[in-house]
Design a protein around this motif. Sequence first.
Motif, PDB file in Angstrom:
ATOM      1  N   GLY A   1      -4.093   9.465 -14.090  1.00 62.70           N
ATOM      2  CA  GLY A   1      -5.233   9.363 -14.997  1.00 62.70           C
ATOM      3  C   GLY A   1      -6.239   8.341 -14.524  1.00 62.70           C
ATOM      4  N   ASP A   2      -7.346   8.266 -15.250  1.00 64.51           N
ATOM      5  CA  ASP A   2      -8.414   7.373 -14.829  1.00 64.51           C
ATOM      6  C   ASP A   2      -8.879   6.436 -15.940  1.00 64.51           C
ATOM      7  N   LYS A   3      -8.071   6.292 -16.985  1.00 65.73           N
ATOM      8  CA  LYS A   3      -8.449   5.345 -18.032  1.00 65.73           C
ATOM      9  C   LYS A   3      -7.220   4.561 -18.474  1.00 65.73           C
ATOM     10  N   HIS A   4      -7.497   3.347 -18.917  1.00 70.04           N
ATOM     11  CA  HIS A   4      -6.433   2.449 -19.322  1.00 70.04           C
ATOM     12  C   HIS A   4      -6.027   2.747 -20.764  1.00 70.04           C
ATOM     13  N   PRO A   5      -4.761   2.710 -21.174  1.00 74.47           N
ATOM     14  CA  PRO A   5      -3.642   2.351 -20.316  1.00 74.47           C
ATOM     15  C   PRO A   5      -3.236   3.522 -19.419  1.00 74.47           C
ATOM     16  N   TYR A   6      -2.851   3.190 -18.221  1.00 83.03           N
ATOM     17  CA  TYR A   6      -2.511   4.212 -17.234  1.00 83.03           C
ATOM     18  C   TYR A   6      -1.071   4.685 -17.389  1.00 83.03           C
TER      19      TYR A   6
ATOM     20  N   PRO B   1      13.619  12.466   0.690  1.00 83.23           N
ATOM     21  CA  PRO B   1      12.421  13.313   0.695  1.00 83.23           C
ATOM     22  C   PRO B   1      11.543  12.981  -0.514  1.00 83.23           C
ATOM     23  N   GLU B   2      10.286  13.363  -0.434  1.00 89.47           N
ATOM     24  CA  GLU B   2       9.353  13.054  -1.513  1.00 89.47           C
ATOM     25  C   GLU B   2       9.705  13.848  -2.760  1.00 89.47           C
ATOM     26  N   SER B   3      10.012  13.116  -3.835  1.00 86.30           N
ATOM     27  CA  SER B   3      10.310  13.772  -5.106  1.00 86.30           C
ATOM     28  C   SER B   3      10.047  12.784  -6.236  1.00 86.30           C
ATOM     29  N   ARG B   4       9.539  13.305  -7.330  1.00 86.65           N
ATOM     30  CA  ARG B   4       9.294  12.464  -8.499  1.00 86.65           C
ATOM     31  C   ARG B   4      10.615  12.207  -9.190  1.00 86.65           C
ATOM     32  N   ILE B   5      10.899  10.921  -9.470  1.00 87.47           N
ATOM     33  CA  ILE B   5      12.179  10.568 -10.082  1.00 87.47           C
ATOM     34  C   ILE B   5      12.014   9.847 -11.417  1.00 87.47           C
ATOM     35  N   ALA B   6      10.766   9.516 -11.786  1.00 86.36           N
ATOM     36  CA  ALA B   6      10.546   8.834 -13.059  1.00 86.36           C
ATOM     37  C   ALA B   6       9.108   9.035 -13.498  1.00 86.36           C
ATOM     38  N   ARG B   7       8.899   8.843 -14.812  1.00 85.52           N
ATOM     39  CA  ARG B   7       7.560   8.973 -15.393  1.00 85.52           C
ATOM     40  C   ARG B   7       7.402   7.931 -16.485  1.00 85.52           C
ATOM     41  N   TYR B   8       6.307   7.159 -16.404  1.00 84.24           N
ATOM     42  CA  TYR B   8       5.952   6.170 -17.415  1.00 84.24           C
ATOM     43  C   TYR B   8       4.786   6.738 -18.204  1.00 84.24           C
ATOM     44  N   ASP B   9       5.017   7.001 -19.490  1.00 86.44           N
ATOM     45  CA  ASP B   9       4.014   7.612 -20.363  1.00 86.44           C
ATOM     46  C   ASP B   9       3.564   6.582 -21.398  1.00 86.44           C
ATOM     47  N   PRO B  10       2.273   6.162 -21.365  1.00 84.29           N
ATOM     48  CA  PRO B  10       1.801   5.132 -22.283  1.00 84.29           C
ATOM     49  C   PRO B  10       1.368   5.644 -23.659  1.00 84.29           C
ATOM     50  N   THR B  11       1.913   6.766 -24.080  1.00 86.05           N
ATOM     51  CA  THR B  11       1.574   7.314 -25.393  1.00 86.05           C
ATOM     52  C   THR B  11       2.361   6.577 -26.478  1.00 86.05           C
ATOM     53  N   PRO B  12       1.676   5.905 -27.421  1.00 87.04           N
ATOM     54  CA  PRO B  12       2.394   5.201 -28.500  1.00 87.04           C
ATOM     55  C   PRO B  12       3.186   6.181 -29.367  1.00 87.04           C
ATOM     56  N   ARG B  13       4.282   5.694 -29.916  1.00 88.16           N
ATOM     57  CA  ARG B  13       5.145   6.505 -30.783  1.00 88.16           C
ATOM     58  C   ARG B  13       5.940   5.583 -31.685  1.00 88.16           C
TER      59      ARG B  13
ATOM     60  N   PRO C   1       0.830  -1.218   0.000  1.00 84.21           N
ATOM     61  CA  PRO C   1       0.000   0.000   0.000  1.00 84.21           C
ATOM     62  C   PRO C   1       0.859   1.260   0.000  1.00 84.21           C
ATOM     63  N   GLY C   2       0.411   2.254  -0.775  1.00 87.00           N
ATOM     64  CA  GLY C   2       1.141   3.513  -0.883  1.00 87.00           C
ATOM     65  C   GLY C   2       0.438   4.625  -0.138  1.00 87.00           C
ATOM     66  N   SER C   3       0.755   5.852  -0.500  1.00 93.29           N
ATOM     67  CA  SER C   3       0.231   7.027   0.201  1.00 93.29           C
ATOM     68  C   SER C   3      -1.202   7.363  -0.192  1.00 93.29           C
ATOM     69  N   SER C   4      -1.735   6.692  -1.230  1.00 91.56           N
ATOM     70  CA  SER C   4      -3.119   6.905  -1.656  1.00 91.56           C
ATOM     71  C   SER C   4      -3.619   5.614  -2.301  1.00 91.56           C
ATOM     72  N   ASP C   5      -4.885   5.584  -2.674  1.00 94.63           N
ATOM     73  CA  ASP C   5      -5.446   4.408  -3.335  1.00 94.63           C
ATOM     74  C   ASP C   5      -4.825   4.175  -4.714  1.00 94.63           C
ATOM     75  N   ALA C   6      -4.258   5.214  -5.311  1.00 92.77           N
ATOM     76  CA  ALA C   6      -3.663   5.114  -6.646  1.00 92.77           C
ATOM     77  C   ALA C   6      -2.153   4.895  -6.583  1.00 92.77           C
TER      78      ALA C   6
END
Length: 188
Positions: free
Chosen positions: A122-127, A136-148, A97-102
Amino acid sequence: MAQQQQTAPSAASGEIINDLYFTGQGDPRHKCVAIGYHHNEPVVYKFDTVDLPQGTRTTVTYNEQSVVAFFDWALAVHLGSVIKGADRAPMTDLVMPGSSDAARSFESGRDGKEKFEWRRVGDKHPYGYELFSMDPESRIARYDPTPRTLPRIGRAYALLEYGFHEDNLIRDALLALCLNRWIDWRGM
């Protein structure tokens, strides 16, 4: 003192961004290939799943030759165990479990005790997902499901951009991302 939330480093900031492009059919545990650069070196991670007499197993390889982990699935589609080297642990250790349901968390990093979490975007698949270091809390990566479509690679269905270089962290982050995508894809 409030902690400031940071975003993943960008090329404009002068920090190195590692890119992994995901190819295959979109199944996070079978015929999934992540190809790109890690710490300025070309890398390929592959996830392949087979049904064996004793159960269903996903083999995760690095650069076509080194096995970095196995997933042994319970009853073919349920979370079972993960094997990294000589260590076996429940797959649930990668999707705590994480800091939220998502959000779902895991431990990794230099000493294996740093907490990280993948947060669904987001709220639709693919997420899409974002990876956060929690101390400390910091964003270190991003997974983007946009086809290319990419030269020399062809069609990629997603991109992972990250700004860290620890080998065990990228391995654990990819394992946890695979499980997050599988859980969300299956609606579990």
